[in-house]
Enzyme design. Structure first.
Site: not given
Ligand code: 5GP
Length: 206
Positions: A108, A111-112, A115, A156, A184
Site C-alpha cells: 500500500e 515509506d522508508t 520493506t 512518500k 480505510p
Molecule cells: P517502509 O518499509 O517503506 O518504511 O514501510 C512500509 C510499511 O510501513 C507499510 O507496508 C505500512 O505497513 C507501514 N507504513 C508506513 N507508512 C505508513 C503510513 O503512512 N500509514 C500506514 N497506515 N502505514 C504505514
C-alpha cells in the site's frame, strides 16, 4: 511536531489503481502478484480486476507474504523493532513459484522503502536458490526470464533508507508528502473515516 494525517478512502484507492493499471499492463504485464500483507492485499485484489480487463482475462494469481516493520510482534527484540523487517508469512516454494515469471510486488505504501527492499532481495535470493536445481547451461536464460516490478498505492516523497536495484520497474498510484496515511481498512467506523477524508481534502483545497 506531529506528522500530519491524510485519510484515504476505498474509492480513492480504487481510482488510483484504475488509473495506473493500463501502464503496468502495457509495460510490465505481470504473471503473478505478490501482495505484502496486510496493506497490499486489498490493492492487489483491486488491481487484478483491472489487469484482467487489460489482458483479456489472463489468469493472475495473487500470492501473499507477510512482513512487519512497525507492528510489535511477540518475540521481537528492542533492536529489531523499527529497524528490521520481520517475516510473518512467506511463500511455501517461493523460487519455484517465481522462476521464469513476471512478478509484481504490491504494497500500500512506500515509506522508508525498507520493506520493499527486503521483499525484493529475499524473493530474488529464493530464485537464485531454485536456479541451483537446473543445469548450469539453462540458468542464465531462466534468470533473464524472471522479472520483478513494484507497485505501491502511495509513495512518500522523502529520503529512503534502502534502495531498489537500478532498473527495477516501479509504479506508484500517487506521490505524497511525508504524511501519515490513514487507510480505510484500519478504520473502525468507515463513515467517520470518510468524513475525515472529506475534511482533509477540503482543508487542502482539493
Ligand atoms: P517502509 O518499509 O517503506 O518504511 O514501510 C512500509 C510499511 O510501513 C507499510 O507496508 C505500512 O505497513 C507501514 N507504513 C508506513 N507508512 C505508513 C503510513 O503512512 N500509514 C500506514 N497506515 N502505514 C504505514
Amino acid at each position: 511536531m506531529a506528522v500530519p494525517h491524510w485519510h484515504v478512502t476505498y474509492n480513492d484507492i480504487h481510482n488510483l489503481i484504475r488509473k495506473v493499471t493500463p501502464k503496468i499492463a502495457a509495460e510490465f504485464n505481470p504473471d503473478i502478484m505478490i501482495a505484502i500483507g496486510g496493506g497490499g492485499f486489498f490493492p492487489a485484489r483491486v488491481m487484478r480486476t483491472f489487469l484482467r480487463e487489460e489482458t483479456a482475462n489472463k489468469s493472475l494469481q495473487i500470492q501473499a507474504i507477510g512482513l512487519s516493520l512497525y507492528e510489535p510482534l511477540p518475540g521481537t527484540t528492542a533492536e529489531q523493532l523499527g529497524n528490521e523487517v520481520v517475516r510473518t508469512q512467506w511463500l511455501s516454494s517461493s523460487g519455484k513459484t517465481l522462476l521464469g515469471k513476471r512478478n509484481l510486488i504490491v504494497d500500500e505504501v512506500d515509506d522508508t522503502r525498507k520493506t520493499l527492499h527486503y521483499a525484493l532481495s529475499e524473493l530474488q535470493k529464493d530464485v537464485e536458490t531454485e536456479l541451483l536445481s537446473y543445469p548450469e547451461s539453462e540458468r542464465d536464460a531462466l534468470r533473464e526470464a524472471t522479472k520483478f516490478a513494484i507497485f505501491v498505492v502511495h509513495n512518500k516523497n522523502k529520503p529512503k533508507h534502502a534502495e531498489l536495484p537500478a532498473g527495477t520497474p516501479y509504479y506508484a498510484g500517487e506521490e505524497v508528502k511525508d504524511v501519515w496515511l490513514d487507510y480505510p481498512w484500519e478504520a473502525i467506523s468507515i463513515e467517520e473515516h470518510d468524513g475525515e477524508a472529506l475534511l482533509d481534502k477540503r482543508n487542502a483545497g482539493a
